[in-house]
Design an enzyme around this catalytic site. Sequence first.
Site, PDB file in Angstrom:
ATOM      1  N   GLY A  10       0.962  -1.251  -0.011  1.00 15.00           N
ATOM      2  CA  GLY A  10      -0.127   0.087  -0.033  1.00 15.00           C
ATOM      3  C   GLY A  10       0.913   1.250   0.290  1.00 15.00           C
ATOM      4  O   GLY A  10       1.976   1.241  -0.520  1.00 15.00           O
ATOM      5  N   GLY A  13       4.011   0.403   2.330  1.00 15.28           N
ATOM      6  CA  GLY A  13       4.901  -0.755   1.912  1.00 15.28           C
ATOM      7  C   GLY A  13       5.482  -0.210   0.599  1.00 15.28           C
ATOM      8  O   GLY A  13       6.838  -0.438   0.437  1.00 15.28           O
ATOM      9  N   GLU A 157       6.914   4.173  10.574  1.00 13.17           N
ATOM     10  CA  GLU A 157       6.967   4.957   9.435  1.00 13.17           C
ATOM     11  C   GLU A 157       6.463   6.595   9.610  1.00 13.17           C
ATOM     12  O   GLU A 157       5.341   6.342  10.085  1.00 13.17           O
ATOM     13  CB  GLU A 157       6.236   4.303   8.320  1.00 13.17           C
ATOM     14  CG  GLU A 157       6.754   4.888   6.892  1.00 13.17           C
ATOM     15  CD  GLU A 157       8.287   5.147   6.871  1.00 13.17           C
ATOM     16  OE1 GLU A 157       9.029   4.344   6.698  1.00 13.17           O
ATOM     17  OE2 GLU A 157       8.803   6.284   6.608  1.00 13.17           O
ATOM     18  N   PHE A 158       7.480   7.483   9.216  1.00 18.97           N
ATOM     19  CA  PHE A 158       6.753   8.893   9.492  1.00 18.97           C
ATOM     20  C   PHE A 158       6.562   9.474   8.294  1.00 18.97           C
ATOM     21  O   PHE A 158       6.537  10.568   8.150  1.00 18.97           O
ATOM     22  CB  PHE A 158       7.920   9.615  10.355  1.00 18.97           C
ATOM     23  CG  PHE A 158       8.035   9.073  11.912  1.00 18.97           C
ATOM     24  CD1 PHE A 158       7.057   9.452  12.795  1.00 18.97           C
ATOM     25  CD2 PHE A 158       8.917   8.097  12.161  1.00 18.97           C
ATOM     26  CE1 PHE A 158       7.149   9.124  13.922  1.00 18.97           C
ATOM     27  CE2 PHE A 158       8.965   7.785  13.431  1.00 18.97           C
ATOM     28  CZ  PHE A 158       8.025   8.160  14.344  1.00 18.97           C
ATOM     29  N   LYS A 216       5.195   6.893  17.782  1.00 18.51           N
ATOM     30  CA  LYS A 216       4.485   7.196  16.319  1.00 18.51           C
ATOM     31  C   LYS A 216       3.042   7.670  16.786  1.00 18.51           C
ATOM     32  O   LYS A 216       2.684   9.051  16.082  1.00 18.51           O
ATOM     33  CB  LYS A 216       4.221   5.915  15.642  1.00 18.51           C
ATOM     34  CG  LYS A 216       3.346   5.931  14.476  1.00 18.51           C
ATOM     35  CD  LYS A 216       3.829   6.652  13.438  1.00 18.51           C
ATOM     36  CE  LYS A 216       3.076   7.420  12.341  1.00 18.51           C
ATOM     37  NZ  LYS A 216       3.016   6.201  11.277  1.00 18.51           N
ATOM     38  N   ALA A 218       2.392   9.478  19.420  1.00 14.99           N
ATOM     39  CA  ALA A 218       2.290  10.681  19.919  1.00 14.99           C
ATOM     40  C   ALA A 218       2.576  11.639  18.923  1.00 14.99           C
ATOM     41  O   ALA A 218       2.230  12.822  19.101  1.00 14.99           O
ATOM     42  CB  ALA A 218       3.444  10.665  21.034  1.00 14.99           C
ATOM     43  N   ALA A 219       3.558  11.359  18.052  1.00 16.23           N
ATOM     44  CA  ALA A 219       4.055  12.425  16.884  1.00 16.23           C
ATOM     45  C   ALA A 219       2.738  12.825  16.110  1.00 16.23           C
ATOM     46  O   ALA A 219       2.544  13.922  16.059  1.00 16.23           O
ATOM     47  CB  ALA A 219       5.081  11.748  16.117  1.00 16.23           C
ATOM     48  N   CYS A 272      -3.837   8.465   8.907  1.00 14.54           N
ATOM     49  CA  CYS A 272      -3.223   8.278  10.368  1.00 14.54           C
ATOM     50  C   CYS A 272      -3.867   9.042  11.381  1.00 14.54           C
ATOM     51  O   CYS A 272      -4.108   8.743  12.467  1.00 14.54           O
ATOM     52  CB  CYS A 272      -1.801   8.468   9.990  1.00 14.54           C
ATOM     53  SG  CYS A 272      -0.764   7.449   9.158  1.00 14.54           S
TER      54      CYS A 272
HETATM   55  C1  UDX Z   1       1.031  12.154   8.529  1.00  9.45           C
HETATM   56  C2  UDX Z   1       2.289  12.616   9.244  1.00  9.45           C
HETATM   57  O1  UDX Z   1       2.833  13.566   8.834  1.00  9.45           O
HETATM   58  C3  UDX Z   1       3.348  11.306   8.858  1.00  9.45           C
HETATM   59  O2  UDX Z   1       4.404  11.575   9.629  1.00  9.45           O
HETATM   60  C4  UDX Z   1       2.620  10.106   9.532  1.00  9.45           C
HETATM   61  O3  UDX Z   1       3.912   9.027   9.066  1.00  9.45           O
HETATM   62  C5  UDX Z   1       1.464   9.889   8.611  1.00  9.45           C
HETATM   63  O4  UDX Z   1       0.541  10.936   8.761  1.00  9.45           O
HETATM   64  P1  UDX Z   1       0.019  12.367   6.038  1.00  9.45           P
HETATM   65  O5  UDX Z   1      -1.311  12.134   6.679  1.00  9.45           O
HETATM   66  O6  UDX Z   1       0.450  11.342   5.056  1.00  9.45           O
HETATM   67  O7  UDX Z   1       1.050  12.119   7.024  1.00  9.45           O
HETATM   68  O8  UDX Z   1      -0.075  13.689   5.656  1.00  9.45           O
HETATM   69  P2  UDX Z   1       0.137  15.134   6.560  1.00  9.45           P
HETATM   70  O9  UDX Z   1       1.128  16.199   5.543  1.00  9.45           O
HETATM   71  O10 UDX Z   1       0.674  15.111   7.958  1.00  9.45           O
HETATM   72  O11 UDX Z   1      -1.227  15.840   6.318  1.00  9.45           O
HETATM   73  C6  UDX Z   1      -2.424  15.412   7.029  1.00  9.45           C
HETATM   74  C7  UDX Z   1      -3.695  16.270   7.134  1.00  9.45           C
HETATM   75  O12 UDX Z   1      -3.280  17.566   7.507  1.00  9.45           O
HETATM   76  C8  UDX Z   1      -3.841  16.749   5.517  1.00  9.45           C
HETATM   77  O13 UDX Z   1      -5.353  16.494   5.374  1.00  9.45           O
HETATM   78  C9  UDX Z   1      -3.691  18.181   5.556  1.00  9.45           C
HETATM   79  O14 UDX Z   1      -4.146  18.890   4.547  1.00  9.45           O
HETATM   80  C10 UDX Z   1      -3.889  18.547   6.718  1.00  9.45           C
HETATM   81  N1  UDX Z   1      -3.072  19.820   7.260  1.00  9.45           N
HETATM   82  C11 UDX Z   1      -1.491  19.651   7.365  1.00  9.45           C
HETATM   83  C12 UDX Z   1      -3.638  20.984   7.605  1.00  9.45           C
HETATM   84  O15 UDX Z   1      -4.653  21.102   7.339  1.00  9.45           O
HETATM   85  N2  UDX Z   1      -2.811  21.915   7.986  1.00  9.45           N
HETATM   86  C13 UDX Z   1      -1.683  21.906   8.016  1.00  9.45           C
HETATM   87  O16 UDX Z   1      -0.891  23.032   8.411  1.00  9.45           O
HETATM   88  C14 UDX Z   1      -0.566  20.636   7.586  1.00  9.45           C
HETATM   89  P1  ADP Z   2      -1.179   1.888   4.510  1.00 11.54           P
HETATM   90  O1  ADP Z   2      -1.310   3.355   4.139  1.00 11.54           O
HETATM   91  O2  ADP Z   2      -0.892   1.449   5.890  1.00 11.54           O
HETATM   92  O3  ADP Z   2      -0.052   1.243   3.398  1.00 11.54           O
HETATM   93  P2  ADP Z   2      -2.945   0.362   2.533  1.00 11.54           P
HETATM   94  O4  ADP Z   2      -4.395   0.134   2.752  1.00 11.54           O
HETATM   95  O5  ADP Z   2      -2.375   1.445   1.543  1.00 11.54           O
HETATM   96  O6  ADP Z   2      -2.259   1.042   4.083  1.00 11.54           O
HETATM   97  O7  ADP Z   2      -2.254  -0.838   2.365  1.00 11.54           O
HETATM   98  C1  ADP Z   2      -2.046  -2.051   3.221  1.00 11.54           C
HETATM   99  C2  ADP Z   2      -2.094  -3.493   2.303  1.00 11.54           C
HETATM  100  O8  ADP Z   2      -2.227  -4.389   3.076  1.00 11.54           O
HETATM  101  C3  ADP Z   2      -3.377  -3.490   1.445  1.00 11.54           C
HETATM  102  O9  ADP Z   2      -2.840  -3.509  -0.061  1.00 11.54           O
HETATM  103  C4  ADP Z   2      -4.012  -4.859   1.632  1.00 11.54           C
HETATM  104  O10 ADP Z   2      -4.514  -5.545   0.537  1.00 11.54           O
HETATM  105  C5  ADP Z   2      -2.798  -5.393   2.441  1.00 11.54           C
HETATM  106  N1  ADP Z   2      -2.914  -6.601   3.170  1.00 11.54           N
HETATM  107  C6  ADP Z   2      -3.812  -6.591   4.200  1.00 11.54           C
HETATM  108  N2  ADP Z   2      -3.764  -7.707   5.059  1.00 11.54           N
HETATM  109  C7  ADP Z   2      -2.888  -8.502   4.311  1.00 11.54           C
HETATM  110  C8  ADP Z   2      -2.263  -9.948   4.437  1.00 11.54           C
HETATM  111  N3  ADP Z   2      -2.827 -10.607   5.735  1.00 11.54           N
HETATM  112  N4  ADP Z   2      -1.394 -10.215   3.749  1.00 11.54           N
HETATM  113  C9  ADP Z   2      -1.200  -9.580   2.673  1.00 11.54           C
HETATM  114  N5  ADP Z   2      -1.382  -8.447   2.547  1.00 11.54           N
HETATM  115  C10 ADP Z   2      -2.330  -7.897   3.201  1.00 11.54           C
END
Ligand code: UDX
Ligand code: ADP
Length: 455
Positions: A10, A13, A157-158, A216, A218-219, A272
Amino acid sequence: MTSICCIGAGYVGGPTMAKISQKCPDISVTVVDTNADRIAAWQGDDLPVYEPGLLDVVRESRDRNLFFSTDIESAIGAADIIFICVNTPTKTYGIGAHRAADLRYLESCARQIAAVADSDKIVVEKSTLPVRTAESLKRILDAAQGAARFQVLSNPEFLAEGSAMEDLENPDRVLIGGERTPEAAAALQTVADIYARWVPRERIITTNLWSSELSKLAANAFLAQRISSINAISALCEATGADVDEVAFAIGTDRRIGPRFLKASIGFGGSCFQKDILNLVYLCEFFGLNEVAAYWEQVVIMNDYQKQRFSHRIVRTLFNTISGKRIAILGFAFKKDTNDTRESSAIYVCRDLLAEDAKLHIHDPRVAPARIRTDLGVTEEDPSVAVASDPYEAAAGADAIVILTEWDAFRVDQLDYERIFKMMRKPAFLFDGRNVVDLDRVRQIGFEAFGVGKG
Ligand code: UDX
Ligand code: ADP
């Protein structure tokens, strides 16, 4: 040759393994998934995940040392290190519903590893998980009948979507947690050595398992809290005539606060933030820390309020009725530069507008029409939702345009707002939920324009 297997192809990964395979051509990386369509898409040029720069990196190592497969058992069997990157959505049923993480995908991975492995493995959890999940993982693995021994590590993962390749190339830190035993320390070193191929050692932090898992959560809670804080101020700005961007700039110059993540918006989305905070809330409640739980829950409550406040503002401004009115929606992804719509604020705003009987014409540069319809629970025949292939098509004949994702293509210097204005019913309204348009400029064109936190 060291061999890595990543379970889950996904948003986490796929990009992470693409980067590891690029940086370590001597390591064989196989990404597996139960979803055969997804695996097939990773093998072609129309990747299932849109991320700037990702396709180039995948092309560089695909079929050299990066492989995509549905043969999960063989990949587990051959691997020295297994990364678990499956999804852990919020539970929708039973104990902890709408709060706790649903760990069934993770557990099924653990059981499959236990059943298949016939040699020692390092198992790395990358999915965001509640604290102490590694312990459950370890118990399932240790119950395996064979001779294989397992070391469980946490390596959250961040990366942020939309900037994943940059974040992976140049991370603020890599966090790896493990038990304090000599065997776990050796496993931790093996994984740290992989990242050290391109990440400076001082940015590779090692902790115990639980600290890593909790860090993770907490961040993400801290980041989301900043957004809810500035969004709370945006409501006050709208009520009083202050400009939230000016306030954000002014407070962000304080080095203790800093300028980033202070952009008022219609709320955070993505897979997230909400999930992790709810997870944290559940955890606190579980340990009887009710005040702590309530404190963090307020971040999510404020986020819901912000989305709803925006849709109410649209209705109020359009003379308190949008029944039968055509509204152009620009952007549906939860942020720019991704095709991901999970928890996108756009879904909530669109649903509110549909509940008021509006006709929506939605355009997003990267989100597939079928995804938009599924998220809104409508069929292709439903007359209330049309998906437009460009912003002009969406805006033709509309009463209002509503910007819900900050795609660069919607900026005033990229899109011909004069042309759009001419195509719309008058008075023409523009609502900018992401603060991407210069409101003064579009007002000069003739729009009645509104942004989040602008009087
Ligand atoms: C987040 C974390 O940043 C990342 O470290 C973690 O691994 C996964 O979650 P992500 O959700 O991919 O990442 O994107 P991010 O850039 O954090 O934005 C999240 C949401 O907050 C978006 O909808 C964005 O539009 C919104 N956002 C971000 C705001 O509304 N205002 C801001 O100032 C920053
Ligand atoms: P993320 O954002 O955490 O990467 P996604 O939904 O994009 O989440 O990706 C998670 C992937 O894991 C999906 O493609 C899903 O099909 C796969 N998956 C879930 N359970 C299993 C499993 N038991 N074996 C293999 N793949 C799996």
